[in-house]
Structure formats: C-alpha cells, structure tokens
Write an enzyme that holds these catalytic residues in place. Structure first.
Site, PDB file in Angstrom:
ATOM      1  N   ARG A   1       2.148 -11.525   5.836  1.00 57.37           N
ATOM      2  CA  ARG A   1       3.599 -11.562   5.607  1.00 57.37           C
ATOM      3  C   ARG A   1       4.403 -10.865   6.695  1.00 57.37           C
ATOM      4  O   ARG A   1       5.633 -10.810   6.624  1.00 57.37           O
ATOM      5  CB  ARG A   1       3.920 -11.002   4.218  1.00 57.37           C
TER       6      ARG A   1
ATOM      7  N   PRO B   1       0.834  -1.205   0.000  1.00 59.05           N
ATOM      8  CA  PRO B   1       0.000   0.000   0.000  1.00 59.05           C
ATOM      9  C   PRO B   1       0.866   1.252   0.000  1.00 59.05           C
ATOM     10  O   PRO B   1       1.827   1.339   0.753  1.00 59.05           O
ATOM     11  CB  PRO B   1      -0.786  -0.104   1.313  1.00 59.05           C
ATOM     12  N   GLU B   2       0.538   2.203  -0.852  1.00 61.70           N
ATOM     13  CA  GLU B   2       1.257   3.464  -0.909  1.00 61.70           C
ATOM     14  C   GLU B   2       0.322   4.579  -0.421  1.00 61.70           C
ATOM     15  O   GLU B   2      -0.740   4.305   0.110  1.00 61.70           O
ATOM     16  CB  GLU B   2       1.762   3.703  -2.340  1.00 61.70           C
TER      17      GLU B   2
ATOM     18  N   HIS C   1      -4.018 -15.124  10.452  1.00 72.84           N
ATOM     19  CA  HIS C   1      -3.006 -14.071  10.430  1.00 72.84           C
ATOM     20  C   HIS C   1      -3.421 -12.800  11.171  1.00 72.84           C
ATOM     21  O   HIS C   1      -3.037 -11.708  10.794  1.00 72.84           O
ATOM     22  CB  HIS C   1      -2.632 -13.719   8.985  1.00 72.84           C
TER      23      HIS C   1
END
Ligand SMILES: [Zn+2]
Length: 278
Positions: A107, A2-3, A86
């Site tokens: 991750r 994500p930016e 997660h």
C-alpha cells in the site's frame, strides 16, 4: 498498522541480521525516490552500527553519521525471502550468510530513507514524539502534564504520538478500556489518578504484546514471515458486538478522529460535564 510491539518485534529480529553489517548496496525497486525514500543511496557502502527503535520508527545509525530510517506504514514488511510482488527496497549486505533483505509494501505508506543523524525535521511525527512508554521518562507526572494541555479527545491525542510514543489504534483502544476511560474524554479532563491508571495500562499491554511478538492482523508479519500471538488477548479491539469481559455489556464501535474505535459504553463513561457540553 504495525504499532510499537510489532515494530519492536521486527527490531529484535533484524538486529542480529543488520548490526555491524555493511550495506553493500541499498537499491530502490518499484518506488518513487522522494520524499519517502529520500537519500536512500547514502546508505550504500555504510556499516550499520545499531538497530534502534523510537515509537513506530526503526532508526539505524550508519558509520558516516547519517541515519537510515524505516517506517513500516500500513503494510510494510522486511523479509529475508524474496516476495513475489510489491518490493520497494533491496538491501545487499556484507557477510557470510544471508546477503539480501527485501522491503515489501503493497500500500506504499511505508518509508525507507536516510537523514543526517538525529535530524528528524523532515519527519514531523518523529521530531515531536513523546517519551518511550517503556522508558523511565514516561512518568505519571509527565503524562499528566502532556494531557492537561489539551482539550482534544484522549484517543486522538495519544494517536498523535506527542504525549507518548508508539501507540496506534489497537493499543489505544485496549489501554482506554483497561483504564475505564471513554475515548472521547477531553485529555485535560482526566484526573491525576486516572492518568496514572492509564499509564500503567499502557505499559502492561505493550509489555504483554511484545512478549507475544505483537498482534497479527491482515498484513503484519515478522521478518521470518511468522505472525504475532497477542490477537487472542485483545479485550476490545475488533470485538464490537461481543460482550465486555468485565461487565458483559455489548461492546460498541464508533468513529473518533476518523478511526474506528472500540469501547464498552458501560465501563467507559464520558465525564458528566462533557456530556452537558455536547
Ligand atoms: Zn464493560
């Protein structure tokens, strides 16, 4: 990853959920406490004053003067509905409606930690971050000064977040294509006129992407679990092998600073001087 537009979309969604609410309990689920989740317990029993953003970081000042910092990393999402796997952090909130938010991060590159308000020394990227691209501080002169001090490839330098905040791989590639700048151009080789073009391209692309609620790629989702709509508007990112929309040349992909980089070999030429050096 994500930016800025994706994080800004998350911020806008989270703000009504979190601003003014008390975190009854911030609980670490399946994650190691430090350093990515340092001092998380200090967010418990604290009122969230605001939901701010700086670059790709979410900054939530708390009533006790501390700040809750969230970075989504590669795959982090904040969800109102409990995900199956997660889960790294659970926030129990005060208030009548939704009581729980989940931070899911398969991750594990994300962060969710508490620092003393405004003290980002443990977060070097945030500590040394350049101006917000959508603020008045991001002027052509400032940008030119920041670039002219470095011989690093323009792409790598922008990814460092130091000349300007918030751009990652996708939006750097898009902005460089829009301004016709080769990603390997040494930053200091860019003329004031080119820098101005690049600044204008960065602002336009980020604004358009925010309006479309970001770009959807593998793991990014908004808080409600929806996807962003900017993907269809990408001109170079992920289009290697396809035709340039400006000149029909086949777009290429190569590695710059360990990142897959998309560009048009016709529209984005390296300055001649640089070619001779290589
Ligand atoms: Zn082209």
């Amino acid at each position: 990853m994500p930016e800025l537009p994706e994080v800004e979309t998350v911020r806008r969604e989270l703000s009504p959920w979190l601003s003014g609410r008390i975190i009854r309990r911030a609980k670490l689920a399946d994650a190691d406490p430090a350093p990515k989740y340092a001092h998380l317990e200090k967010a418990s029993q604290q009122r969230i004053l605001q939901v701010n953003r700086r670059g790709k970081f979410l900054l939530l000042p708390l009533q006790n003067g501390a700040e809750l910092i969230i970075h989504l990393g590669m795959t982090g999402v904040i969800l109102a509905r409990k995900p199956r796997r997660h889960i790294r952090v659970i926030l129990d909130l005060s208030g009548p409606s939704q009581r729980r938010l989940y931070f899911q991060d398969p991750r594990r590159f994300g962060r969710f930690l508490v620092v003393p308000g405004g003290d980002y020394r443990t977060l070097p990227t945030l500590h040394r971050m350049g101006p917000e691209p959508l603020s008045e501080a991001f002027t052509t002169n400032h940008f030119h000064r920041a670039l002219s001090a470095s011989r690093a490839p323009i792409k790598s330098l922008i990814l460092s977040q130091r000349p300007v905040a918030g751009l990652g791989n996708i939006y750097v590639d898009e902005a460089l294509w829009a301004a016709r700048v080769h990603p390997l151009t040494p930053a200091r080789a860019l003329s004031l006129r080119k820098v101005d073009k690049l600044r204008i391209a960065i602002v336009r692309i980020l604004e358009e992407s925010i309006a479309a609620r970001g770009t959807t790629f593998s793991d990014y989702r908004t808080v409600g679990g929806e996807s962003g709509g900017f993907f269809q508007q990408l001109d170079v990112y992920g289009r290697d092998g396809e035709s340039c929309r400006r000149c029909a040349t086949r777009l290429r992909k190569r590695v710059v600073g360990q990142r897959g980089t998309h560009f048009c070999p016709q529209c984005q030429r390296l300055p001649r001087l640089v070619k001779r050096d290589r």
